[in-house]
Design a protein around this motif. Structure first.
Motif, PDB file in Angstrom:
ATOM      1  N   GLY A   1       0.821  -1.198   0.000  1.00  0.00           N
ATOM      2  CA  GLY A   1       0.000   0.000   0.000  1.00  0.00           C
ATOM      3  C   GLY A   1       0.851   1.241   0.000  1.00  0.00           C
ATOM      4  O   GLY A   1       2.083   1.187  -0.029  1.00  0.00           O
ATOM      5  N   ALA A   2       0.181   2.392   0.016  1.00  0.00           N
ATOM      6  CA  ALA A   2       0.864   3.678  -0.048  1.00  0.00           C
ATOM      7  C   ALA A   2       0.305   4.619   1.004  1.00  0.00           C
ATOM      8  O   ALA A   2      -0.868   4.529   1.390  1.00  0.00           O
ATOM      9  CB  ALA A   2       0.708   4.304  -1.431  1.00  0.00           C
ATOM     10  N   ILE A   3       1.167   5.518   1.462  1.00  0.00           N
ATOM     11  CA  ILE A   3       0.788   6.598   2.373  1.00  0.00           C
ATOM     12  C   ILE A   3       1.127   7.904   1.679  1.00  0.00           C
ATOM     13  O   ILE A   3       2.225   8.051   1.129  1.00  0.00           O
ATOM     14  CB  ILE A   3       1.553   6.484   3.707  1.00  0.00           C
ATOM     15  CG1 ILE A   3       1.167   5.204   4.440  1.00  0.00           C
ATOM     16  CG2 ILE A   3       1.288   7.705   4.590  1.00  0.00           C
ATOM     17  CD1 ILE A   3       2.048   4.905   5.641  1.00  0.00           C
ATOM     18  N   VAL A   4       0.204   8.836   1.675  1.00  0.00           N
ATOM     19  CA  VAL A   4       0.416  10.124   1.013  1.00  0.00           C
ATOM     20  C   VAL A   4       0.556  11.215   2.071  1.00  0.00           C
ATOM     21  O   VAL A   4      -0.258  11.317   2.986  1.00  0.00           O
ATOM     22  CB  VAL A   4      -0.746  10.456   0.048  1.00  0.00           C
ATOM     23  CG1 VAL A   4      -0.573  11.858  -0.534  1.00  0.00           C
ATOM     24  CG2 VAL A   4      -0.798   9.423  -1.079  1.00  0.00           C
ATOM     25  N   VAL A   5       1.618  12.019   1.931  1.00  0.00           N
ATOM     26  CA  VAL A   5       1.908  13.119   2.852  1.00  0.00           C
ATOM     27  C   VAL A   5       1.591  14.437   2.152  1.00  0.00           C
ATOM     28  O   VAL A   5       1.964  14.633   0.991  1.00  0.00           O
ATOM     29  CB  VAL A   5       3.388  13.102   3.288  1.00  0.00           C
ATOM     30  CG1 VAL A   5       3.688  14.269   4.229  1.00  0.00           C
ATOM     31  CG2 VAL A   5       3.741  11.777   3.939  1.00  0.00           C
ATOM     32  N   SER A   6       0.929  15.328   2.855  1.00  0.00           N
ATOM     33  CA  SER A   6       0.616  16.648   2.286  1.00  0.00           C
ATOM     34  C   SER A   6       0.516  17.671   3.403  1.00  0.00           C
ATOM     35  O   SER A   6       0.265  17.326   4.561  1.00  0.00           O
ATOM     36  CB  SER A   6      -0.700  16.615   1.504  1.00  0.00           C
ATOM     37  OG  SER A   6      -1.019  17.897   0.970  1.00  0.00           O
TER      38      SER A   6
ATOM     39  N   PRO B   1      -3.380   0.272  -3.184  1.00  0.00           N
ATOM     40  CA  PRO B   1      -4.272   0.802  -2.143  1.00  0.00           C
ATOM     41  C   PRO B   1      -3.608   1.906  -1.328  1.00  0.00           C
ATOM     42  O   PRO B   1      -2.438   1.785  -0.943  1.00  0.00           O
ATOM     43  CB  PRO B   1      -4.574  -0.415  -1.266  1.00  0.00           C
ATOM     44  CG  PRO B   1      -3.443  -1.360  -1.522  1.00  0.00           C
ATOM     45  CD  PRO B   1      -3.016  -1.140  -2.937  1.00  0.00           C
ATOM     46  N   VAL B   2      -4.333   2.984  -1.094  1.00  0.00           N
ATOM     47  CA  VAL B   2      -3.854   4.056  -0.222  1.00  0.00           C
ATOM     48  C   VAL B   2      -4.284   3.735   1.201  1.00  0.00           C
ATOM     49  O   VAL B   2      -5.480   3.634   1.493  1.00  0.00           O
ATOM     50  CB  VAL B   2      -4.406   5.424  -0.669  1.00  0.00           C
ATOM     51  CG1 VAL B   2      -4.000   6.515   0.326  1.00  0.00           C
ATOM     52  CG2 VAL B   2      -3.897   5.772  -2.059  1.00  0.00           C
TER      53      VAL B   2
END
Length: 356
Positions: free
Chosen positions: A245-250, A273-274
């Protein structure tokens, strides 16, 4: 009751350097953290050569602070500014064109691969990656960190490692270790300041090598610090490796969220998948008066997570000690302060959710 920081600095001002001056006048103290009766800080030597002679200075600084009234535990790390002299490069060539493979793979012994991405640069993705890796390791997980930002590798500095990996046979790469984390970065293979001027196929080949030719060992999770954007490295990782999976930083500001949505759309397009979003630079807490300021807006990432139906894994404030600790090569998550606890909560959530 916490020990006043100025008392700590006054004690350190009495510790002389071998080549003149003291720790304070030479501006060598970084990342001072005081929690109750525990004090920790970093001594950053001007050069690796001088750092090799400074163990007596480090010990004297620790003793001086430990002698202050009210001080219990003292932890002092010694690092060097700038790269150490490196041995000759191994006979391993990084950056060739990728080799054909039948389908997505993952390194032997690695249970999960998590990508940490962002739509744009400057949102603190690499800082989050290094601190999250350390936080997971502190909770007993076997953690690897792959710096996949080929053009701008920052993990060697943030994790305080400047050595070149060994390559006993010219093909296998032996990764480095720091703060309980197994590490690999293209930055270990190049001189600091040396630009990587490669086309897409060479980037893809380098990532394939760092995933497949590194002896990662037995890992519960391998975190991949992606470059910003939605380019060749992201495409290669999502299509050629078995991503969990992925993790998104903002940051919460609109201009960052515009690009974060592109990263989210990329992962959706590539069937990755996020697992959740992390809001970085969520707010600034004034160290003098304690007032909170939403410099980049408020709640933007939380609203985006709610819209997508994915968890908001954490909201991290702007913090000076985090920046100083990263520059000093000792991530703030190594300590026990408020920011370390914030990263610990994110790590705990990932572990409880079966994601790490």
């Amino acid at each position: 009751m916490s020990i006043p920081k100025d008392h700590v600095m006054e004690a350190l001002a009495r510790i002389g350097m071998p080549d003149g001056g003291d720790l304070i006048s030479r501006d060598l103290i970084r990342a001072v953290q005081i929690q109750g009766d525990a004090v920790q800080f970093v001594i950053e030597a001007p050069t690796p050569e001088l750092a090799a002679k400074m163990e007596p200075v480090r010990a004297a600084a620790e003793a001086a602070v430990r002698g202050l009234a009210g001080v219990g535990d003292v932890r002092v790390a010694l690092t060097a500014h700038g790269p150490a002299k490196k041995p000759p490069a191994p006979s391993l060539k990084i950056g060739g064109h990728p080799k054909p493979q039948e389908g997505p793979t993952k390194p032997v012994g690695v249970q999960r691969i998590l990508a940490i991405g962002s739509g744009k640069g400057g949102v603190g993705k690499s800082t989050v990656s290094s601190n999250l890796a350390v936080a997971l390791a502190k909770q007993g997980r076997k953690v690897g960190l792959l710096d996949a930002d080929i053009y701008g590798p920052s993990q060697p500095r943030m994790m305080g490692v400047n050595k070149r990996p060994a390559s006993p046979d010219g093909k296998t790469i032996i990764p480095l270790h720091a703060h309980g984390v197994t590490l690999m970065s293209i930055g270990f293979m190049l001189e600091e300041g040396k630009a990587v001027v490669w086309r897409g196929p060479m980037l893809m080949g380098a990532l394939q090598q760092m995933l497949g030719q590194v002896e990662w060992g037995e890992l519960d999770v391998l975190l991949v610090d992606l470059p910003p954007g939605t380019g060749d490295v992201q495409l290669t990782l999502c299509t050629k490796s078995e991503l969990s999976g992925a993790i998104v930083v903002s940051t919460p500001q609109d201009v960052a969220l515009i690009d974060a949505r592109k990263a989210l759309d990329m992962f959706a397009t590539l069937k990755t998948p996020v697992l959740g979003l992390i809001e970085n630079m969520s707010l600034f807490v004034c160290p003098d008066c304690g007032s909170e300021h939403q410099i980049f807006g408020q709640g933007g990432v939380a609203a985006e997570a709610d819209k997508l139906g994915v968890p908001l894994l954490g909201a991290l404030p702007i913090d000076l000690e985090t920046r100083l600790a990263g520059d000093g090569g000792t991530p703030v998550a190594v300590g026990d302060g408020a920011m370390a606890q914030a990263y610990a909560r994110i790590a705990e959530g990932l572990i409880k959710g079966g994601m790490a």
